[in-house]
Design a protein around this motif. Sequence first.
Motif: not given
Length: 110
Positions: A68-69, A71, A76
């Motif tokens: 999720s975090k 990049q 993303t």
Amino acid sequence: MGWVFFYHTDINEAFQFIGIMFGINASSWWSPEISIFLKNYMVFIVISLIACTPVAKVLFDRIKEVLSKKQIGVYTVDQLIKSTVNIAILILSIVLMVGQSYNPFLYFKF
């Protein structure tokens, strides 16, 4: 239904084909053509069946939670996964269409 009369050179064959279209004197549920069709399209059928269930969404949500975090550049990871899956489906569809593309024009028979 009108194309049947242009396709068949004999009127009896045309009426027999129309009868088969409506189930009169039709063959059984299984034939060699069906097995060839399933063999050619089995990958696409399996992918479609999986995509119609919540399995794909659950799998994507789990991958999204793990990554999720993270990049990559300005995108993303979930955006990259969606784009990659869509491109893969497009390429698979094109490959399957090209494989079945030979279809002589109907009026060349005349």
